[in-house]
Design a protein around this motif. Structure first.
Motif, PDB file in Angstrom:
ATOM      1  N   HIS A 103       0.850  -1.201   0.000  1.00 26.43           N
ATOM      2  CA  HIS A 103       0.000   0.000   0.000  1.00 26.43           C
ATOM      3  C   HIS A 103       0.875   1.237   0.000  1.00 26.43           C
ATOM      4  O   HIS A 103       2.048   1.196   0.351  1.00 26.43           O
TER       5      HIS A 103
ATOM      6  N   GLN B 223     -14.250  12.397   2.699  1.00 21.66           N
ATOM      7  CA  GLN B 223     -14.348  12.412   4.155  1.00 21.66           C
ATOM      8  C   GLN B 223     -15.770  12.116   4.620  1.00 21.66           C
ATOM      9  O   GLN B 223     -16.734  12.384   3.916  1.00 21.66           O
TER      10      GLN B 223
ATOM     11  N   THR C 192     -13.275  12.414   8.971  1.00 17.51           N
ATOM     12  CA  THR C 192     -12.303  11.333   8.817  1.00 17.51           C
ATOM     13  C   THR C 192     -12.211  10.950   7.344  1.00 17.51           C
ATOM     14  O   THR C 192     -13.230  10.759   6.688  1.00 17.51           O
TER      15      THR C 192
ATOM     16  N   ARG D 163     -12.101   8.636   4.523  1.00 18.03           N
ATOM     17  CA  ARG D 163     -12.538   7.249   4.330  1.00 18.03           C
ATOM     18  C   ARG D 163     -12.045   6.645   3.018  1.00 18.03           C
ATOM     19  O   ARG D 163     -12.020   5.442   2.847  1.00 18.03           O
ATOM     20  N   GLU D 164     -11.691   7.521   2.087  1.00 20.53           N
ATOM     21  CA  GLU D 164     -11.237   7.055   0.775  1.00 20.53           C
ATOM     22  C   GLU D 164     -10.335   8.117   0.175  1.00 20.53           C
ATOM     23  O   GLU D 164     -10.528   9.307   0.377  1.00 20.53           O
TER      24      GLU D 164
ATOM     25  N   SER E 295      -8.890   4.362  -6.667  1.00 19.51           N
ATOM     26  CA  SER E 295      -9.431   4.637  -5.335  1.00 19.51           C
ATOM     27  C   SER E 295      -8.778   3.714  -4.314  1.00 19.51           C
ATOM     28  O   SER E 295      -8.562   2.533  -4.589  1.00 19.51           O
ATOM     29  N   TYR E 296      -8.503   4.256  -3.145  1.00 18.78           N
ATOM     30  CA  TYR E 296      -7.836   3.505  -2.085  1.00 18.78           C
ATOM     31  C   TYR E 296      -8.532   3.724  -0.753  1.00 18.78           C
ATOM     32  O   TYR E 296      -9.032   4.828  -0.486  1.00 18.78           O
ATOM     33  N   TYR E 297      -8.493   2.713   0.078  1.00 21.80           N
ATOM     34  CA  TYR E 297      -8.789   2.922   1.497  1.00 21.80           C
ATOM     35  C   TYR E 297      -7.447   3.284   2.135  1.00 21.80           C
ATOM     36  O   TYR E 297      -6.468   2.568   1.959  1.00 21.80           O
ATOM     37  N   PRO E 298      -7.378   4.384   2.859  1.00 21.83           N
ATOM     38  CA  PRO E 298      -6.081   4.862   3.370  1.00 21.83           C
ATOM     39  C   PRO E 298      -5.600   4.117   4.615  1.00 21.83           C
ATOM     40  O   PRO E 298      -5.721   4.589   5.737  1.00 21.83           O
ATOM     41  N   HIS E 299      -5.027   2.931   4.410  1.00 18.56           N
ATOM     42  CA  HIS E 299      -4.481   2.138   5.516  1.00 18.56           C
ATOM     43  C   HIS E 299      -3.228   2.799   6.055  1.00 18.56           C
ATOM     44  O   HIS E 299      -2.284   3.024   5.308  1.00 18.56           O
TER      45      HIS E 299
END
Length: 128
Positions: free
Chosen positions: A10, A45, A49, A51-52, A76-80
């Protein structure tokens, strides 16, 4: 020895979420080639927060003999974050699993990497 080996990668979302920009890394991995003209970051957001994260790319397709649209695409990413993703892997593979994190796909430590790759191995013991 037997076991399950896995690799998960990631972006450096810790840096991105803190600075609202991509790291200025020399890394030319993934979609960071010489034809990239622009990368716009869009933060989705919910309640304050993120979210993506959506990265909108514009690439130079001239001279490629390709007949396609505008040379634009989005990912698109989920921000780990690093700590949270490590916790997630350890909860799935077990606290005693072998785990290391590579910076920009290298064993060398980089001050501000663009990418993290988690290499994890769960040892299997049958009949215990």
């Amino acid at each position: 020895s037997s076991g399950i080996n896995a690799e998960y990668g990631h972006r450096n979302f810790d840096y991105i979420l803190k600075h609202y920009s991509l790291p200025n890394s020399k890394s030319k991995l993934y979609y960071q080639g010489d034809r990239i003209q622009e990368i716009k970051l869009n933060f989705v957001q919910d309640g304050g927060t993120v979210r993506e994260l959506v990265l909108d790319y514009t690439i130079d397709i001239s001279g490629l003999g390709v007949r396609m649209g505008s040379g634009q695409f989005s990912l698109s990413y989920y921000p780990h974050k690093l700590e949270g993703f490590t916790y997630l892997l350890k909860s799935v593979f077990g606290a005693d699993s072998e785990h290391k994190v590579l910076h920009d796909f290298s064993e060398k430590t980089v001050d501000i990497p663009s990418y993290y790759v988690h290499v994890i191995k769960k040892c299997c013991s049958f009949g215990d």
